[in-house]
Design an enzyme around this catalytic site. Sequence first.
Site, mmCIF file in Angstrom:
data_model
loop_
_atom_site.group_PDB
_atom_site.id
_atom_site.type_symbol
_atom_site.label_atom_id
_atom_site.label_comp_id
_atom_site.label_asym_id
_atom_site.label_seq_id
_atom_site.Cartn_x
_atom_site.Cartn_y
_atom_site.Cartn_z
ATOM 1 N N LYS A 41 1.043 -1.192 0.252
ATOM 2 C CA LYS A 41 -0.381 0.014 0.336
ATOM 3 C C LYS A 41 0.859 1.045 0.281
ATOM 4 O O LYS A 41 -0.007 2.030 0.328
ATOM 5 C CB LYS A 41 -0.864 -0.121 1.412
ATOM 6 C CG LYS A 41 -1.647 -0.964 1.255
ATOM 7 C CD LYS A 41 -2.646 -0.803 2.710
ATOM 8 C CE LYS A 41 -3.854 -1.726 2.703
ATOM 9 N NZ LYS A 41 -4.144 -2.444 3.951
ATOM 10 N N SER A 128 -7.241 3.990 8.187
ATOM 11 C CA SER A 128 -6.241 4.874 8.250
ATOM 12 C C SER A 128 -6.453 5.395 7.126
ATOM 13 O O SER A 128 -5.686 7.043 7.060
ATOM 14 C CB SER A 128 -4.772 4.020 8.760
ATOM 15 O OG SER A 128 -5.004 3.543 9.822
HETATM 16 O O1 PNS Z 1 -4.274 -3.091 8.356
HETATM 17 P P1 PNS Z 1 -4.276 -3.808 7.614
HETATM 18 O O2 PNS Z 1 -3.260 -2.984 6.398
HETATM 19 O O3 PNS Z 1 -5.273 -4.349 6.693
HETATM 20 O O4 PNS Z 1 -3.384 -5.396 7.644
HETATM 21 C C1 PNS Z 1 -3.294 -6.489 6.513
HETATM 22 C C2 PNS Z 1 -2.392 -7.252 7.334
HETATM 23 C C3 PNS Z 1 -0.800 -6.907 7.605
HETATM 24 C C4 PNS Z 1 -2.937 -8.168 8.586
HETATM 25 C C5 PNS Z 1 -1.413 -8.591 6.047
HETATM 26 O O5 PNS Z 1 -1.139 -8.033 4.463
HETATM 27 C C6 PNS Z 1 -0.342 -9.740 6.324
HETATM 28 O O6 PNS Z 1 -0.798 -10.070 6.776
HETATM 29 N N1 PNS Z 1 0.844 -9.539 5.997
HETATM 30 C C7 PNS Z 1 1.789 -10.166 5.878
HETATM 31 C C8 PNS Z 1 1.704 -10.819 4.415
HETATM 32 C C9 PNS Z 1 1.192 -12.224 4.707
HETATM 33 O O7 PNS Z 1 0.864 -13.003 5.368
HETATM 34 N N2 PNS Z 1 -0.008 -12.486 3.673
HETATM 35 C C10 PNS Z 1 -0.446 -14.078 3.579
HETATM 36 C C11 PNS Z 1 -1.955 -13.470 4.421
HETATM 37 S S1 PNS Z 1 -3.173 -14.779 3.564
#
Ligand code: PNS
Length: 159
Positions: A41, A128
């Site tokens: 993002k 956010s």
């Molecule tokens: O605050 P957000 O942007 O909604 O959080 C999203 C988050 C950080 C929880 C998600 O993007 C994540 O876990 N990213 C790490 C990479 C990962 O493990 N991806 C597979 C998840 S299905």
Amino acid sequence: MAIAVYPGSFDPVTLGHQDIIERSSKIMDKVIVGVLKNNSKSPLFSVEERVNMLKSVAGHLPNVEIQAFDGLLVDFVHKCRGDVIVRGLRAITDFEYELQMSQTNRVIAPGVDTIFLTTNLKYSYLSSSIVKEIAMYHGDISAFVHPVIADKITEKMSP
Ligand code: PNS
């Protein structure tokens, strides 16, 4: 000892996030807030800034730790010896994405469950991105973020 990992971008941390951190810290023995480093993002704040902002609003909670992470969330959960992932659910629109993430995480790491806390109704519309948009147009964000965070956003957005 039950350890929860509360992951997110936190760009920046809102009062809705703070509410989830505070409530989960009352349920769990320890809460590790995981701040995602490399986010597709393209965040407004660097990971160090996001970690420091979280420390300034949640650092007083004795069983809460703030850490940056990179890579897969489930690997971070294993590294922290976490028992569960905590996520906030604001509205039905969050549900599909959250379900997809939690199911995927459980397939790639059986045993890593996700628990959801419904957000406080006061913050059920808050994100956010909305806070950043309001700040970009010099609107009042005092109802959405801690005053310390509001100052950081104003500072970041001033020319
Ligand atoms: O605050 P957000 O942007 O909604 O959080 C999203 C988050 C950080 C929880 C998600 O993007 C994540 O876990 N990213 C790490 C990479 C990962 O493990 N991806 C597979 C998840 S299905």
